[in-house]
Each structure stands twice: as structure tokens, then as C-alpha cells.
Scaffold this active site. Structure first.
Site, PDB file in Angstrom:
ATOM      1  N   CYS A   2       0.827  -1.200   0.000  1.00 35.07           N
ATOM      2  CA  CYS A   2       0.000   0.000   0.000  1.00 35.07           C
ATOM      3  C   CYS A   2       0.868   1.260   0.000  1.00 35.07           C
ATOM      4  O   CYS A   2       2.025   1.229   0.396  1.00 35.07           O
ATOM      5  CB  CYS A   2      -0.859   0.031   1.248  1.00 35.07           C
ATOM      6  SG  CYS A   2      -1.790  -1.468   1.524  1.00 35.07           S
ATOM      7  N   ARG A  27       4.600   0.655  -6.810  1.00 31.44           N
ATOM      8  CA  ARG A  27       4.627  -0.303  -5.709  1.00 31.44           C
ATOM      9  C   ARG A  27       3.570  -1.397  -5.868  1.00 31.44           C
ATOM     10  O   ARG A  27       3.608  -2.389  -5.163  1.00 31.44           O
ATOM     11  CB  ARG A  27       4.365   0.431  -4.384  1.00 31.44           C
ATOM     12  CG  ARG A  27       5.437   1.432  -4.032  1.00 31.44           C
ATOM     13  CD  ARG A  27       4.916   2.445  -3.033  1.00 31.44           C
ATOM     14  NE  ARG A  27       4.564   1.835  -1.773  1.00 31.44           N
ATOM     15  CZ  ARG A  27       5.348   1.821  -0.705  1.00 31.44           C
ATOM     16  NH1 ARG A  27       6.528   2.373  -0.754  1.00 31.44           N
ATOM     17  NH2 ARG A  27       4.959   1.269   0.412  1.00 31.44           N
ATOM     18  N   TRP A  74      -3.104  -2.450  -1.460  1.00 28.85           N
ATOM     19  CA  TRP A  74      -2.718  -3.773  -1.954  1.00 28.85           C
ATOM     20  C   TRP A  74      -3.305  -4.738  -0.944  1.00 28.85           C
ATOM     21  O   TRP A  74      -2.810  -4.850   0.173  1.00 28.85           O
ATOM     22  CB  TRP A  74      -1.194  -3.854  -1.999  1.00 28.85           C
ATOM     23  CG  TRP A  74      -0.654  -4.892  -2.900  1.00 28.85           C
ATOM     24  CD1 TRP A  74      -0.661  -4.880  -4.264  1.00 28.85           C
ATOM     25  CD2 TRP A  74       0.000  -6.105  -2.527  1.00 28.85           C
ATOM     26  NE1 TRP A  74      -0.058  -6.004  -4.747  1.00 28.85           N
ATOM     27  CE2 TRP A  74       0.357  -6.781  -3.714  1.00 28.85           C
ATOM     28  CE3 TRP A  74       0.315  -6.698  -1.315  1.00 28.85           C
ATOM     29  CZ2 TRP A  74       1.006  -8.006  -3.724  1.00 28.85           C
ATOM     30  CZ3 TRP A  74       0.973  -7.920  -1.319  1.00 28.85           C
ATOM     31  CH2 TRP A  74       1.313  -8.560  -2.515  1.00 28.85           C
ATOM     32  N   ASN A 100      -0.951   1.784   6.254  1.00 29.27           N
ATOM     33  CA  ASN A 100      -0.113   0.720   5.668  1.00 29.27           C
ATOM     34  C   ASN A 100       0.280  -0.201   6.796  1.00 29.27           C
ATOM     35  O   ASN A 100       0.590   0.280   7.888  1.00 29.27           O
ATOM     36  CB  ASN A 100       1.194   1.286   5.101  1.00 29.27           C
ATOM     37  CG  ASN A 100       1.008   1.920   3.757  1.00 29.27           C
ATOM     38  OD1 ASN A 100      -0.103   1.975   3.231  1.00 29.27           O
ATOM     39  ND2 ASN A 100       2.091   2.411   3.201  1.00 29.27           N
ATOM     40  N   GLY A 101       0.373  -1.495   6.517  1.00 33.34           N
ATOM     41  CA  GLY A 101       0.798  -2.426   7.555  1.00 33.34           C
ATOM     42  C   GLY A 101      -0.325  -3.391   7.888  1.00 33.34           C
ATOM     43  O   GLY A 101      -1.319  -3.484   7.166  1.00 33.34           O
ATOM     44  N   GLU A 485      19.046 -22.480  -6.653  1.00 29.60           N
ATOM     45  CA  GLU A 485      18.542 -21.102  -6.706  1.00 29.60           C
ATOM     46  C   GLU A 485      19.675 -20.115  -7.037  1.00 29.60           C
ATOM     47  O   GLU A 485      19.485 -19.179  -7.813  1.00 29.60           O
ATOM     48  CB  GLU A 485      17.866 -20.748  -5.369  1.00 29.60           C
ATOM     49  CG  GLU A 485      17.538 -19.283  -5.138  1.00 29.60           C
ATOM     50  CD  GLU A 485      16.548 -18.685  -6.127  1.00 29.60           C
ATOM     51  OE1 GLU A 485      16.008 -19.408  -6.976  1.00 29.60           O
ATOM     52  OE2 GLU A 485      16.361 -17.455  -6.065  1.00 29.60           O
ATOM     53  N   LYS A 489      19.621 -17.630 -10.200  1.00 29.61           N
ATOM     54  CA  LYS A 489      19.745 -16.173 -10.049  1.00 29.61           C
ATOM     55  C   LYS A 489      20.824 -15.639 -10.974  1.00 29.61           C
ATOM     56  O   LYS A 489      20.637 -14.658 -11.684  1.00 29.61           O
ATOM     57  CB  LYS A 489      20.110 -15.822  -8.617  1.00 29.61           C
ATOM     58  CG  LYS A 489      19.275 -15.259  -7.605  1.00 29.61           C
ATOM     59  CD  LYS A 489      17.968 -14.630  -7.712  1.00 29.61           C
ATOM     60  CE  LYS A 489      16.958 -15.179  -8.634  1.00 29.61           C
ATOM     61  NZ  LYS A 489      15.712 -15.627  -8.059  1.00 29.61           N
ATOM     62  N   GLU A 492      19.784 -16.014 -14.778  1.00 26.72           N
ATOM     63  CA  GLU A 492      18.646 -15.249 -15.295  1.00 26.72           C
ATOM     64  C   GLU A 492      18.928 -13.754 -15.422  1.00 26.72           C
ATOM     65  O   GLU A 492      18.329 -13.098 -16.268  1.00 26.72           O
ATOM     66  CB  GLU A 492      17.355 -15.526 -14.520  1.00 26.72           C
ATOM     67  CG  GLU A 492      17.217 -14.895 -13.165  1.00 26.72           C
ATOM     68  CD  GLU A 492      15.867 -15.189 -12.500  1.00 26.72           C
ATOM     69  OE1 GLU A 492      14.838 -15.203 -13.174  1.00 26.72           O
ATOM     70  OE2 GLU A 492      15.866 -15.379 -11.277  1.00 26.72           O
ATOM     71  N   HIS A 508      29.788 -38.106  -9.715  1.00 28.45           N
ATOM     72  CA  HIS A 508      29.020 -38.964 -10.616  1.00 28.45           C
ATOM     73  C   HIS A 508      28.935 -38.355 -12.013  1.00 28.45           C
ATOM     74  O   HIS A 508      28.085 -38.752 -12.812  1.00 28.45           O
ATOM     75  CB  HIS A 508      27.624 -39.209 -10.038  1.00 28.45           C
ATOM     76  CG  HIS A 508      27.668 -39.913  -8.715  1.00 28.45           C
ATOM     77  ND1 HIS A 508      28.038 -41.234  -8.587  1.00 28.45           N
ATOM     78  CD2 HIS A 508      27.466 -39.465  -7.452  1.00 28.45           C
ATOM     79  CE1 HIS A 508      28.025 -41.577  -7.315  1.00 28.45           C
ATOM     80  NE2 HIS A 508      27.694 -40.511  -6.597  1.00 28.45           N
ATOM     81  N   LYS A 607       7.686 -11.275 -15.295  1.00 29.33           N
ATOM     82  CA  LYS A 607       7.512 -11.437 -13.847  1.00 29.33           C
ATOM     83  C   LYS A 607       6.442 -12.484 -13.542  1.00 29.33           C
ATOM     84  O   LYS A 607       6.552 -13.227 -12.587  1.00 29.33           O
ATOM     85  CB  LYS A 607       7.135 -10.086 -13.226  1.00 29.33           C
ATOM     86  CG  LYS A 607       7.030 -10.109 -11.712  1.00 29.33           C
ATOM     87  CD  LYS A 607       8.375 -10.326 -11.057  1.00 29.33           C
ATOM     88  CE  LYS A 607       8.297 -10.476  -9.557  1.00 29.33           C
ATOM     89  NZ  LYS A 607       9.479 -11.163  -9.013  1.00 29.33           N
TER      90      LYS A 607
END
Ligand code: M6R
Length: 612
Positions: A2, A27, A74, A100-101, A485, A489, A492, A508, A607
Site C-alpha cells: 500500500c 509499488r 494492496w 499501511n501495515g 537457486e 539467479k 537469469e 558422478h 515477472k
């Protein structure tokens, strides 16, 4: 996440507030609203959708006046709707609030207020604040005291603005664990959650601290603590960022901003969910299905990309601590492999930042068709996956803008830790172990803060390695998915070839590739597989492979084998992935920047992947 804007001064508030809301659009939000005070009345306009629609709505023509508050929402509590959009008012529509929160104890506060006769119009947590202020004003307190008394009852996080018709020349701002800045203009104040909404008007900005309340009145301001102590030494900063920098909070890229937001992200994911004394995880979203969950015999975790790697870590956590068999599947495979799912015995858990990933959504449909409980860990409230699962937990990580997932990944790991605790305590886990996990989890944000201070040294390491064209990322057990991961990262965003794998698998096959031009990044904390990992590192060293090792603070052994060492704070083995991934995020980020790549929008990627 928010966004908040407030204005009090001599000019018309509406254009300033709408301009501020537009600046906060980056945002992410689902609805917007504005309230302006004039001649003893507060007029409100709200829309589901864009700020542009709000600006063009018929109601806007009635909104005149020089004091106002505005918000982009949001959704967290209650779906996106005009009813749930801020500002929220009290019973008499003379007190309005934007927030907000998350107010953790809003249900209890709301129940008490309803018993006292207050009528609520929205499903939000925020509305309780307007009613609390109303209650305290009715008891004879002045506006400021009423706001303070209200906020003392609130548990959770807030950045809040409040105004009332009874003191029309006053705007009150307060914060706890959610940012709020006050722009100091000439006889005017622009208050916002983010400097980008202020910088068009002034560069002189004051940052409120936790539990501080600012009263803005007649071109003057006072700041006091919630307990009433006067704050006199708050400095006003000059922020000379351009607009683009302001949106990124002064960081060069959203990805870097999001990496640095991770301590707060984790706090938000944990907020209200850890009961240390009872060694429990309180997962409100699973309340309705908790008895069914106690009976399941297998959990299948389904996700894509980074979310899939988080799921793999979850598999290790839940199997070890809850003794519940878990299988993790890539969503694009799951939907075509004819999974065997039995109602009541199985549950399917999907992980998704966007909540819109087509393959992951298909897994939800598959589970539902087979009559199996479907669960979600989702970041975007009200997203399709959130709506289609039987029960779910929100990450509360706020919008993630960089295409490369960082803060939502650590949030997924955090929520999965809570889930391991939840399932564990439902099954075999002792109170002592439950408390231990709960205590260690609460320390994680500070451990992350420590790792963030290593950014510059990781940049130096990245400079030394950026011209290699191939990398291995290697780890074992909990840190095997983190190796995957780390490799994802790097590739990408920097387009450097990277492979992730298990250190134990090296011999192996993959070890054939090792030579002085093929560096390896080992994730090797002091855990139950430390010695094994060290042996694998020796194997690489014996083949003249360069090594960057991520280990645990105090480890003097790693430096004897590895060329470069990054040491992270010690924590429980199951929680190490939340920490060990951060140096890898930094490494990928710096490599991409050094190579001049578009970090936030890497080529060929989106995204949200809403197609198969
Ligand atoms: O929105 P989702 O979490 O469902 O997205 C899943 C993947 O597409 C996503 O994690 C992707 O791998 C990211 N680009 C990784 O940084």
C-alpha cells in the site's frame, strides 16, 4: 504494498494527493481512495483500479479543501473492493484513516467495538483505528490523545494518517514498523510512505521513527512518542534523488532494493504467527482445515522456478521436523504425469509469488478434480491461485518488482519454516523443539541485517569472478536447493552459464568439467553434512577448480581450501537457507551490473508467467 499520501497546507489538497498516488503506483495496488476535509465535512472517493480512474471519477469534483489523505491499497484483509479501499471512517464519518501495515489483533478489537455498538463498513483491519479514535473522543479526549490511546491498543505494524472534522486544521501521522516520511514545505506538509510522493514539492524530509506521533497544524509540527515524551532532536534530511531513484528508494535497481528489504520482509511474514512460549506457529489461513491436515499422510508441493526451490527446502524441513512425507514437483511436470492423489490422505501445496502462474494454477485444478485438499502460499492477495485454493497463507512480502525473485523467496522459506513448525507440533515435535525453532526464527531478520553489511565485500568478489563464463553452485541437504537457486539467479540476470547441483553428485559426472576456468560456489555452513561438503570441496580443489565458499561465522577451515570465503551468522540447520541465499543474490546482482545487463528486466523473462 500500500501507499499513503497526506497533505495539509494552503493549496488544494486533491492535485497533490493524486500526484503522490501516481508516484506510488510502481509499488503495485488494486484500489485507491482519497478523502478531503472542507467546512466540517469529509468527502471521500474510492475506486477499484487505477489512480487515473480515481482522478477521473465524478466524485472528485466534490473533493475540495486543503487537508486530505489518500491511499493505494494492496489487499491484505478483505478482497479488493471500493468498500475495502481506504480511507476508512468511523460511525459518524467525521474521522478518517489511511493505513499501511497489518493490525494483528484487529479481530479482537473489532469484536469489542461491535459489542459497544460500533458499525463496521469494511472487512479491513484498518477500520478499527477510526472507530477506536471515535470511542476515545466520545470519552472526552482530544484528537491527539484519542489517536495515541488507539494506537497503544494496536498490535502489529502501521504507518497511519488520521484527520477529523472536529479539528480541521490538524493532520496526525504515526508509525510502527512501516515507513512514513514528512515533507517540510512552506507552510505545508506532504506526508507519504515513500519519498517519491514528496519530492515534487520539497526535498526537506523528516523520517518518523517507531511509536512516534507527529501532529501537523498551522504550518507547525510537533513529534511525541506514544507515551507523550517530546521528540526535539529529529533532523530533517535533504533528499536530492531524482524520481527514478526515489521509486527505488535510492537504490540503483529494484532487485537491490528488494534484497535490502529482506529483514522487514521476513518480519512481515512472521508477524503474529509465532507463539514462542507455546512453541507454535499460528497460521490463521489454515485454521479451517487444521483437522484435515492432521490426518494427511503425504504433502505434495508444486511450484515453478524459484518458488520450486523454496518448496524443495520445505520438503526437507517438513520431513525432518514433522515426519510427514513430502514430495516436491515442478508444476509443468506435475500436470502431465498423472499424479496419484488420494482424498483425505494427500494434500497439494502450491507456492507462487504472483499467484497467476499458469502451470501452478493447473496443479490446483488437478488437486481439486481429484478431491484433494489444495493449499497455497501466495504473495499477491486476491490472485487466481489465492482464490482457487481451499486454504492458504499469504507471504505479506509486498510487491516484488524485479523479475528475479529475492525477497519473496526468503519469505517463502520463512513461511515454510512456520509450516514445518505447524505440522511438527500437530504431530511429533516436542514443546522444547517448537520453542527452539520459534526463538531462532525470530532472530533471522537480524542475521539477515548482518549479511546485508557484506554487500561491498561480495561486490569485490564478484569483480574477481565476473569474467568466468561457467559456474557450479553446490550444496548438500538444506542447501542443495539453495545451490539450484543461486545458479538460477546468476543465469537469469547476468546470462552467465551456471549449473546448480548437489555436492555429493559431483563425482558422478559433473566433476569432469572442473578445471581452473570453471569456478564453484559451495554453500557449506557448519551443519550435519559439513564434513561431507568439505570433502567435495577438496575434490574440486584437487582439480585446480577455484572455489568461493559460504560458511558459518567462526569457521577457520574453509579459508584453507576455498579461494574466497563469505561467512554468515549461525542458526538452526533448517533455517540456514534463508541466510545462505543472500550472498548468492548479491553475487548474481553484482555480476549482472558489472556486465551491464538490465537487472530488473532480464531478456526473455516476465515477472508473471501466465501461459504454459
Ligand atoms: O509467480 P511465481 O512464484 O509462481 O513464479 C514462479 C517462477 O516463474 C519464478 O519464481 C521465476 O523462476 C523467477 N524469475 C525467479 O527469479
Amino acid at each position: 504494498m500500500c501507499g499513503i499520501v497526506g497533505y495539509i497546507g494552503k493549496r488544494e489538497a486533491a492535485p497533490v494527493l493524486l500526484d503522490g498516488l501516481k508516484r506510488l503506483e510502481y509499488r503495485g495496488y488494486d484500489s485507491a481512495g482519497i478523502a478531503i476535509l472542507k467546512e466540517g465535512a469529509i468527502n471521500v472517493a474510492k475506486v477499484v483500479g487505477r489512480v487515473k480512474q480515481l482522478a477521473e471519477s465524478d466524485r472528485m469534483s466534490t473533493l475540495q479543501g486543503t487537508t486530505g489523505i489518500a491511499h493505494t491499497r494492496w489487499a491484505t484483509h478483505g478482497k479488493p473492493s471500493e468498500r475495502n479501499a481506504h480511507p476508512h471512517g468511523d460511525c459518524t464519518s467525521t474521522i478518517f484513516v489511511v493505513h499501511n501495515g497489518i493490525i494483528e489483533n484487529y479481530k479482537e478489537l473489532k469484536r469489542n467495538l461491535e459489542e459497544e455498538g460500533h458499525t463496521f463498513k469494511s472487512e479491513t483491519d484498518t477500520e478499527v483505528v477510526a472507530h477506536l479514535v471515535e470511542k476515545f473522543k466520545k470519552e472526552g479526549n482530544d484528537f491527539e490523545t484519542s489517536v495515541k490511546k488507539s494506537l497503544k491498543l494496536v498490535k502489529g505494524a502501521y504507518a497511519i494518517l488520521v484527520m477529523t472534522t472536529s479539528e480541521p486544521a490538524t493532520l496526525i501521522a504515526a508509525r510502527l514498523s512501516s515507513p512514513l516520511r514528512i515533507g517540510m514545505g512552506n507552510d505545508e506538509f506532504i506526508v507519504a510512505s515513500d519519498p517519491s510522493a514528496i519530492l515534487n514539492y520539497t526535498q526537506e524530509i523528516l523520517t518518523l521513527k517507531d511509536e512516534e506521533v507527529a501532529v501537523l497544524k498551522d504550518g507547525e509540527f510537533t513529534i511525541t512518542s506514544l507515551n507523550g515524551d517530546r521528540v526535539i532532536d529529529r533532523e530533517v534530511e535533504k533528499i536530492d534523488w531524482d524520481m527514478e531513484q526515489a521509486e527505488k528508494g535510492g537504490f540503483a535497481h529494484f532487485m537491490l532494493k528488494e534484497i535490502f528489504e529482506q529483514p522487514e520482509t521476513i518480519e512481515n511474514s512472521l508477524r503474529g504467527r509465532v507463539i514462542v512460549d507455546e512453541g507454535l506457529a499460528k497460521l490463521g489461513g489454515f485454521n479451517a482445515v487444521k483437522d484435515e491436515l492432521r490426518e494427511i499422510e503425504r504433502l505434495t508441493i508444486v511450484a515453478c522456478g524459484t518458488a520450486y526451490y523454496a518448496g524443495q527446502v520445505g520438503e526437507y524441513m517438513i520431513e525432518e521436523y514433522a515426519e510427514l512425507p513430502v514430495e516436491t514437483c515442478i508444476a509443468s511436470e506435475f500436470r502431465y504425469r498423472k499424479p496419484i492423489l488420494t482424498p483425505k490422505k494427500d494434500a497439494v501445496l502450491v507456492l507462487s509469488q504472483s499467484g497467476e502462474t499458469a502451470d501452478t494454477l493447473a496443479a490446483v485444478s488437478e488437486a481439486r478434480e481429484k478431491g484433494v485438499l489444495s493449499l497455497g502460499i501466495v504473495n499477491v492477495t486476491g490472485s487466481t491461485i489465492a482464490q482457487n485454493t481451499d486454504a492458504g497463507i499469504y507471504n505479506h512480502a509486498g510487491p516484488e518488482i524485479g523479475v528475479a525473485s529475492t525477497k519473496v523467496f526468503v519469505s517463502q522459506l520463512t513461511v515454510l519454516s512456520l509450516l514445518a513448525l505447524f505440522f511438527g507440533r500437530q504431530r511429533h515435535m516436542s514443546l522444547t523443539m517448537g520453542k527452539r525453532i520459534a526463538e531462532e526464527l525470530l532472530k533471522i531478520p537480524d542475521h539477515v541485517r548482518t549479511i546485508l553489511t557484506m554487500n561491498d565485500s561480495i561486490l569485490e568478489i564478484a569483480k574477481r569472478y565476473v569474467n568466468y563464463s561457467d559456474f557450479y553452485f553446490l550444496g548438500r541437504k538444506y542447501n542443495y536447493p539453495i545451490a539450484l537457486e543461486g545458479a538460477l539467479k546468476l543465469k537469469e540476470i547476468s546470462y552467465i552459464h551456471a549449473e546448480g547441483g548437489s555436492s555429493g553428485e559431483l563425482k558422478h559426472g559433473p566433476i569432469a568439467m572442473i578445471d581452473p576456468n570453471f569456478p564453484s560456489i559451495f554453500i557449506c555452513p557448519k551443519d550435519s553434512v559439513y564434513e561431507k561438503n568439505l570433502s567435495n570441496m577438496e575434490e574440486v580443489k584437487a582439480r585446480q577448480g577455484k572455489i568461493i565458499a559460504i560458511g558459518t561465522e567462526g569457521d577457520d577451515e574453509l579459508g584453507k581450501i576455498a579461494d574466497d570465503v563469505i561467512l554468515i551468522p549461525k542458526t538452526l540447520e533448517m533455517l540456514t537457507p534463508i541466510l545462505s541465499v543472500i550472498p548468492l543474490q548479491f553475487f548474481a546482482y553484482h555480476a549482472a551490473v558489472l556486465k551491464g545487463k538490465d537487472v530488473d528486466k532480464p531478456r526473455n523473462l516476465a515477472k508473471s508467467v501466465t501461459v504454459e
